[in-house]
Motif scaffolding. Structure first.
Motif, PDB file in Angstrom:
ATOM      1  N   PRO A   1       2.850  -3.290 -12.227  1.00 17.34           N
ATOM      2  CA  PRO A   1       1.977  -2.196 -12.387  1.00 17.34           C
ATOM      3  C   PRO A   1       2.636  -1.392 -13.508  1.00 17.34           C
ATOM      4  O   PRO A   1       3.741  -1.432 -13.778  1.00 17.34           O
ATOM      5  N   ILE A   2       1.846  -0.335 -14.267  1.00 22.67           N
ATOM      6  CA  ILE A   2       2.085   0.496 -15.257  1.00 22.67           C
ATOM      7  C   ILE A   2       3.273   1.238 -14.620  1.00 22.67           C
ATOM      8  O   ILE A   2       4.462   1.480 -15.486  1.00 22.67           O
ATOM      9  N   ASP A   3       2.987   1.916 -13.833  1.00 22.73           N
ATOM     10  CA  ASP A   3       4.149   2.931 -13.369  1.00 22.73           C
ATOM     11  C   ASP A   3       5.611   2.139 -13.053  1.00 22.73           C
ATOM     12  O   ASP A   3       6.721   2.787 -13.639  1.00 22.73           O
ATOM     13  N   GLU A   4       5.589   1.164 -12.592  1.00 23.02           N
ATOM     14  CA  GLU A   4       6.875   0.348 -12.348  1.00 23.02           C
ATOM     15  C   GLU A   4       7.306   0.083 -13.777  1.00 23.02           C
ATOM     16  O   GLU A   4       8.615   0.218 -14.005  1.00 23.02           O
ATOM     17  N   LEU A   5       6.523  -0.401 -14.637  1.00 21.08           N
ATOM     18  CA  LEU A   5       7.191  -0.790 -16.163  1.00 21.08           C
ATOM     19  C   LEU A   5       7.816   0.400 -16.767  1.00 21.08           C
ATOM     20  O   LEU A   5       8.733   0.282 -17.364  1.00 21.08           O
ATOM     21  N   ALA A   6       6.908   1.612 -16.663  1.00 17.42           N
ATOM     22  CA  ALA A   6       7.407   2.656 -17.273  1.00 17.42           C
ATOM     23  C   ALA A   6       8.920   3.189 -16.601  1.00 17.42           C
ATOM     24  O   ALA A   6       9.661   3.532 -17.424  1.00 17.42           O
TER      25      ALA A   6
ATOM     26  N   ILE B   1       1.618   3.384 -22.199  1.00 15.01           N
ATOM     27  CA  ILE B   1       1.659   1.839 -21.942  1.00 15.01           C
ATOM     28  C   ILE B   1       0.005   1.643 -21.932  1.00 15.01           C
ATOM     29  O   ILE B   1      -0.956   2.122 -21.127  1.00 15.01           O
ATOM     30  N   VAL B   2      -0.089   0.453 -22.699  1.00 18.31           N
ATOM     31  CA  VAL B   2      -1.414   0.182 -22.762  1.00 18.31           C
ATOM     32  C   VAL B   2      -1.458  -1.328 -22.068  1.00 18.31           C
ATOM     33  O   VAL B   2      -0.677  -2.249 -22.525  1.00 18.31           O
ATOM     34  N   LYS B   3      -1.966  -1.688 -20.807  1.00 13.46           N
ATOM     35  CA  LYS B   3      -1.914  -2.778 -20.092  1.00 13.46           C
ATOM     36  C   LYS B   3      -2.908  -3.783 -20.480  1.00 13.46           C
ATOM     37  O   LYS B   3      -4.339  -3.511 -20.514  1.00 13.46           O
ATOM     38  N   LEU B   4      -2.597  -5.014 -21.121  1.00 16.06           N
ATOM     39  CA  LEU B   4      -3.453  -5.939 -21.568  1.00 16.06           C
ATOM     40  C   LEU B   4      -3.354  -7.439 -20.919  1.00 16.06           C
ATOM     41  O   LEU B   4      -3.964  -8.271 -21.140  1.00 16.06           O
TER      42      LEU B   4
ATOM     43  N   GLU C   1      10.755   1.352 -15.265  1.00 18.04           N
ATOM     44  CA  GLU C   1      12.028   0.161 -16.020  1.00 18.04           C
ATOM     45  C   GLU C   1      12.413   0.748 -17.413  1.00 18.04           C
ATOM     46  O   GLU C   1      13.701   0.368 -17.689  1.00 18.04           O
ATOM     47  N   LEU C   2      11.543   0.980 -18.093  1.00 21.60           N
ATOM     48  CA  LEU C   2      11.863   1.044 -19.513  1.00 21.60           C
ATOM     49  C   LEU C   2      12.019   2.485 -19.959  1.00 21.60           C
ATOM     50  O   LEU C   2      12.468   2.891 -20.971  1.00 21.60           O
ATOM     51  N   GLY C   3      11.960   3.578 -19.042  1.00 18.36           N
ATOM     52  CA  GLY C   3      12.196   4.861 -19.340  1.00 18.36           C
ATOM     53  C   GLY C   3      11.073   5.556 -20.222  1.00 18.36           C
ATOM     54  O   GLY C   3      11.487   6.258 -20.961  1.00 18.36           O
ATOM     55  N   ILE C   4       9.983   4.977 -20.075  1.00 16.42           N
ATOM     56  CA  ILE C   4       8.844   5.701 -20.930  1.00 16.42           C
ATOM     57  C   ILE C   4       7.710   6.356 -20.086  1.00 16.42           C
ATOM     58  O   ILE C   4       7.602   6.026 -19.009  1.00 16.42           O
ATOM     59  N   ASP C   5       6.845   7.120 -21.026  1.00 14.78           N
ATOM     60  CA  ASP C   5       5.510   7.836 -20.238  1.00 14.78           C
ATOM     61  C   ASP C   5       4.772   6.644 -20.025  1.00 14.78           C
ATOM     62  O   ASP C   5       4.077   5.842 -20.889  1.00 14.78           O
ATOM     63  N   PRO C   6       4.211   6.615 -18.744  1.00 12.37           N
ATOM     64  CA  PRO C   6       3.286   5.614 -18.324  1.00 12.37           C
ATOM     65  C   PRO C   6       2.016   5.657 -19.263  1.00 12.37           C
ATOM     66  O   PRO C   6       1.485   4.712 -19.474  1.00 12.37           O
ATOM     67  N   ALA C   7       1.683   6.988 -19.643  1.00 10.65           N
ATOM     68  CA  ALA C   7       0.394   7.099 -20.770  1.00 10.65           C
ATOM     69  C   ALA C   7       0.644   6.610 -22.031  1.00 10.65           C
ATOM     70  O   ALA C   7      -0.527   6.279 -22.476  1.00 10.65           O
TER      71      ALA C   7
END
Length: 77
Positions: A24-29, A39-42, A31-37
């Protein structure tokens, strides 16, 4: 009653690995310490632009028929 349905499948199907979903985008954000907004999930056949307007029109045009069973003979196909 237990039944091994996998045993009924052809060997090629038996060897398939289960689909592994993307994170999920929130989990990836997190992990990477970045803003979920940002991230573009493709990865999961998702489209950040949404459906094509022509697709929405085609769906809307068929909504009145959704309460009917399709033609079993597939004549229109």
């Amino acid at each position: 009653m237990s039944r091994d349905f996998l045993a009924l499948a052809v060997p090629g199907v038996q060897k398939l690995s289960p689909y592994v979903t993307g994170k999920p985008i929130d989990e990836l954000a997190r992990e990477l310490g970045i803003d979920p907004a940002k991230i573009v999930k493709l990865a999961s056949n998702e489209n950040p632009l949404g459906p094509n307007p022509r697709v929405l029109e085609a769906i809307a045009a068929e909504l009145p028929e959704l309460s009917r069973y399709p033609d079993g003979s597939g004549f229109q196909l």
